[in-house]
Design an enzyme around this catalytic site. Structure first.
Site, PDB file in Angstrom:
ATOM      1  N   GLN A 157       0.944  -1.252  -0.060  1.00 57.05           N
ATOM      2  CA  GLN A 157       0.307   0.256   0.148  1.00 57.05           C
ATOM      3  C   GLN A 157       1.025   0.934   0.254  1.00 57.05           C
ATOM      4  O   GLN A 157       0.813   2.035  -0.650  1.00 57.05           O
ATOM      5  CB  GLN A 157      -1.114   0.428   0.831  1.00 57.05           C
ATOM      6  CG  GLN A 157      -2.064   0.872   1.044  1.00 57.05           C
ATOM      7  CD  GLN A 157      -2.886   1.064   2.246  1.00 57.05           C
ATOM      8  OE1 GLN A 157      -3.240   0.177   2.548  1.00 57.05           O
ATOM      9  NE2 GLN A 157      -3.022   0.884   3.345  1.00 57.05           N
ATOM     10  N   GLU A 201      -3.853   9.337  -0.990  1.00 54.41           N
ATOM     11  CA  GLU A 201      -3.350  10.398  -0.265  1.00 54.41           C
ATOM     12  C   GLU A 201      -1.442  11.110  -1.238  1.00 54.41           C
ATOM     13  O   GLU A 201      -1.113  11.386  -0.423  1.00 54.41           O
ATOM     14  CB  GLU A 201      -2.772   8.707   0.421  1.00 54.41           C
ATOM     15  CG  GLU A 201      -3.454   7.942   1.158  1.00 54.41           C
ATOM     16  CD  GLU A 201      -2.703   7.166   2.674  1.00 54.41           C
ATOM     17  OE1 GLU A 201      -1.484   7.477   2.727  1.00 54.41           O
ATOM     18  OE2 GLU A 201      -3.371   6.904   4.034  1.00 54.41           O
ATOM     19  N   ASP A 237       3.873   0.375   4.536  1.00 52.41           N
ATOM     20  CA  ASP A 237       2.744  -0.041   5.166  1.00 52.41           C
ATOM     21  C   ASP A 237       2.471  -1.269   3.958  1.00 52.41           C
ATOM     22  O   ASP A 237       2.349  -0.720   3.083  1.00 52.41           O
ATOM     23  CB  ASP A 237       2.066   1.247   5.454  1.00 52.41           C
ATOM     24  CG  ASP A 237      -0.131   0.868   5.829  1.00 52.41           C
ATOM     25  OD1 ASP A 237       0.365  -1.006   6.148  1.00 52.41           O
ATOM     26  OD2 ASP A 237      -0.056   1.594   6.080  1.00 52.41           O
ATOM     27  N   GLU A 282       4.849  -1.749   8.587  1.00 51.22           N
ATOM     28  CA  GLU A 282       3.448  -1.320   9.165  1.00 51.22           C
ATOM     29  C   GLU A 282       2.664  -2.521   8.752  1.00 51.22           C
ATOM     30  O   GLU A 282       2.510  -2.870   7.812  1.00 51.22           O
ATOM     31  CB  GLU A 282       3.063  -0.060   9.069  1.00 51.22           C
ATOM     32  CG  GLU A 282       1.191   0.555   9.716  1.00 51.22           C
ATOM     33  CD  GLU A 282       0.462   1.541   8.990  1.00 51.22           C
ATOM     34  OE1 GLU A 282       1.945   2.637   8.713  1.00 51.22           O
ATOM     35  OE2 GLU A 282      -0.184   1.595   8.439  1.00 51.22           O
ATOM     36  N   ASP A 308      -1.794  -1.492  12.572  1.00 53.60           N
ATOM     37  CA  ASP A 308      -2.671  -0.327  12.451  1.00 53.60           C
ATOM     38  C   ASP A 308      -3.970  -1.412  12.602  1.00 53.60           C
ATOM     39  O   ASP A 308      -4.054  -1.455  13.848  1.00 53.60           O
ATOM     40  CB  ASP A 308      -2.372   0.113  11.256  1.00 53.60           C
ATOM     41  CG  ASP A 308      -3.174   0.899  10.946  1.00 53.60           C
ATOM     42  OD1 ASP A 308      -4.379   0.841  11.053  1.00 53.60           O
ATOM     43  OD2 ASP A 308      -3.282   0.978   9.173  1.00 53.60           O
ATOM     44  N   LYS A 333      -5.105   6.222  15.058  1.00 56.47           N
ATOM     45  CA  LYS A 333      -5.946   7.016  14.125  1.00 56.47           C
ATOM     46  C   LYS A 333      -7.502   7.360  15.057  1.00 56.47           C
ATOM     47  O   LYS A 333      -8.538   6.111  15.070  1.00 56.47           O
ATOM     48  CB  LYS A 333      -6.719   5.672  13.266  1.00 56.47           C
ATOM     49  CG  LYS A 333      -6.322   5.614  11.732  1.00 56.47           C
ATOM     50  CD  LYS A 333      -5.995   4.489  11.286  1.00 56.47           C
ATOM     51  CE  LYS A 333      -4.577   4.584  10.100  1.00 56.47           C
ATOM     52  NZ  LYS A 333      -5.402   3.187   8.869  1.00 56.47           N
ATOM     53  N   ARG A 362      -7.079   9.361   7.328  1.00 61.12           N
ATOM     54  CA  ARG A 362      -6.973   8.001   6.855  1.00 61.12           C
ATOM     55  C   ARG A 362      -6.882   8.132   5.586  1.00 61.12           C
ATOM     56  O   ARG A 362      -6.426   9.662   4.813  1.00 61.12           O
ATOM     57  CB  ARG A 362      -8.482   8.627   7.115  1.00 61.12           C
ATOM     58  CG  ARG A 362      -9.003   7.993   8.894  1.00 61.12           C
ATOM     59  CD  ARG A 362      -8.659   6.650   8.850  1.00 61.12           C
ATOM     60  NE  ARG A 362      -8.247   5.347   8.864  1.00 61.12           N
ATOM     61  CZ  ARG A 362      -9.048   4.185   9.130  1.00 61.12           C
ATOM     62  NH1 ARG A 362     -10.150   5.136  10.345  1.00 61.12           N
ATOM     63  NH2 ARG A 362      -9.252   3.297   8.732  1.00 61.12           N
ATOM     64  N   LYS A 384       2.272  10.264  10.879  1.00 62.30           N
ATOM     65  CA  LYS A 384       1.710  10.149   9.013  1.00 62.30           C
ATOM     66  C   LYS A 384       0.631  10.721   8.661  1.00 62.30           C
ATOM     67  O   LYS A 384      -0.614  10.337   8.809  1.00 62.30           O
ATOM     68  CB  LYS A 384       1.234   8.310   9.435  1.00 62.30           C
ATOM     69  CG  LYS A 384       1.462   7.168   8.005  1.00 62.30           C
ATOM     70  CD  LYS A 384       1.344   5.528   7.878  1.00 62.30           C
ATOM     71  CE  LYS A 384       0.582   5.628   7.158  1.00 62.30           C
ATOM     72  NZ  LYS A 384       0.163   4.285   7.371  1.00 62.30           N
TER      73      LYS A 384
HETATM   74  P1  PGA Z   1      -7.182   3.939   5.042  1.00 59.21           P
HETATM   75  O1  PGA Z   1      -5.305   2.811   5.387  1.00 59.21           O
HETATM   76  O2  PGA Z   1      -7.394   3.753   3.708  1.00 59.21           O
HETATM   77  O3  PGA Z   1      -7.993   2.719   5.972  1.00 59.21           O
HETATM   78  O4  PGA Z   1      -6.778   5.095   5.779  1.00 59.21           O
HETATM   79  C1  PGA Z   1      -4.778   3.749   5.583  1.00 59.21           C
HETATM   80  C2  PGA Z   1      -3.394   2.824   6.618  1.00 59.21           C
HETATM   81  O5  PGA Z   1      -3.423   1.650   6.559  1.00 59.21           O
HETATM   82  O6  PGA Z   1      -2.746   3.281   7.026  1.00 59.21           O
HETATM   83 ZN    ZN Z   2      -1.948   1.074   7.591  1.00 56.20          ZN
END
Ligand code: PGA
Ligand code: ZN
Length: 418
Positions: A157, A201, A237, A282, A308, A333, A362, A384
């Site tokens: 990711q 992101e 991650d 991560e 996470d 988060k 997120r 982050k």
């Molecule tokens: P998310 O993932 O799409 O659930 O915000 C971000 C992450 O895995 O750190």
């Molecule tokens: Zn993550």
């Protein structure tokens, strides 16, 4: 005389997030201040997170707010965070905010704190923790794929960089920005047909294999280290839950054309860590595999092995992960758990066990900087929040403003020594 932070009105509305999806925004008005907050949205969400919205979505949360919550907020003191957060839990009555929605709970909690801090004439970080003075290091996603991009992008990711010895918040942010710029040049050279497209992101999302992607980011980070004398660490991650196929018991890397058993996958991740000198990894295995995390941390104890989806900002799960030494860092988060009080508890438990807390955005975000205040207030050594894109830059820019306010008290976080 009535308190300046007494709530006199509250309002809910639908606004749009960075992906163009509807989200909930809450406004809390006190006698002397206003707090406004809108909820972010995850895409690679952990199964154990609170439920973002009840059946019926954002609109149902708004109906519940109007019917059951708004009037109960009026007259309360916004500075009494714990009792307001407790009231939200009581109104909901489930463990995971299934009835009112975790995002509604989170934005009420945050807007209340913002209203209280405005009423008292303090910035949010100071309202949350009067002795806070450490600016976290920015951990920035520069190249990625997974659920945050379309087909063809890397299966992992995020590939991230973090400045390790910046002298100021400005230098820290600039280092990541320069990596993003250098990486654009490197990718353009390697992949002449890549139109520099980005994922959710703001990280580049090229059609490239994982090793080549890592090589490119390491090269960009090395160039910036040379240009600035700021040391940069590289991390990933994996978001491994998104790659795990429960039915066949394998990790599927579609873009790489690879399928791996659990043990093969652990070895693969360890090989990437060693080959590319990664300092941060991560979610290297799927969200139920505490033992897999443990094996990885044992093999590379100097690397930040960050949980996470495994712990979803939940104090109990963080305690378990810390005690069995499954992770030495943890993602925070706030909307994974629903209230600022629970977020604070999660941080305290993690920090008490010597884990590094990483305040995190997120993938679907709102153009607000509040996360920077939460990170500083709750003692997170890393934040982050992405490198480019208005909703990402909003958070790091806020670090600059907090840094100015802190003045001579300001300290930059360091990662050594727990
Ligand atoms: P998310 O993932 O799409 O659930 O915000 C971000 C992450 O895995 O750190
Ligand atoms: Zn993550």
């Amino acid at each position: 005389m009535s308190s300046p932070s007494k709530i006199i009105d509250a309002h809910a509305r639908i606004v749009f997030d960075s992906r163009g999806n509807e989200t909930i925004e809450i406004e809390i008005m006190t006698a002397k201040g206003l707090g406004v907050a809108a909820a972010p949205a995850g895409k690679s969400r952990g199964m154990k997170e609170v439920v973002p919205y009840p059946f019926g979505g954002v609109r149902e949360s708004i109906k519940i707010f109007e019917k059951d919550i708004r009037r109960r907020l009026i007259g309360l003191d916004a500075s009494e965070q714990e009792s307001i957060d407790l009231m939200l839990k009581e109104i909901d009555g489930t463990d995971r905010f299934e009835k009112i929605g975790g995002n509604l709970a989170y934005v009420i909690s945050l807007a209340t704190a913002l209203a209280a801090s405005a009423s008292l004439g303090k910035p949010l970080y100071e309202f949350l923790n009067p002795s806070a003075s450490t600016i976290p290091l920015p951990l920035g996603n520069v190249l990625g794929g997974g659920k945050h991009a379309g087909k063809g992008a890397p299966d992992i990711q995020e590939i991230l960089t973090v400045p390790l010895n910046p002298r100021t918040p400005f230098d820290a942010i600039m280092a990541n920005v320069l990596v993003h710029k250098e990486l654009g040049k490197i990718l353009q050279k390697k992949l002449p047909n890549f139109p520099l497209g980005k994922g959710d992101e703001g990280a580049y999302a090229p059609n490239i294999c994982i090793r080549n992607a890592l090589e490119s980011v390491v090269e960009a980070a090395d160039r910036v280290s040379e240009m600035t004398s700021i040391k940069l660490g590289v991390g990933i991650d994996v978001a491994a839950s998104s790659l795990w196929d429960e039915k066949i018991g394998c990790y599927i890397y579609e873009n790489e054309g690879k399928q791996m058993t659990r043990d093969e996958h652990i070895n693969y991740i360890l090989s990437l860590i060693r080959e590319f000198n990664l300092i941060y990894v991560e979610d290297p295995v799927e969200e139920h595999d505490f033992e897999g995390f443990k094996e990885i941390l044992k093999a590379v104890p100097d690397v930040l092995v960050c949980a996470d989806d495994l712990v979803v900002t939940n104090a109990k799960l963080i305690k378990k992960a810390g005690e069995i030494e499954a992770a030495n860092a943890v993602i925070i988060k706030p909307n994974q758990v629903g209230t600022l009080t629970d977020t604070w508890n999660a941080c305290k438990v993690a920090q008490g066990l010597g884990m590094i807390t990483v305040a995190s955005h997120r993938s679907g975000e709102t153009p607000e900087g509040h996360l920077a205040h939460i990170a500083v207030g709750f003692g997170c050594k890393l934040i982050k929040s992405g490198v480019v894109g208005g909703e990402r830059v909003a958070k790091v820019n806020e670090l600059l403003r907090i840094g100015e306010k802190l003045g001579s008290k300001l300290r930059m976080a360091t990662l050594g020594g727990g």
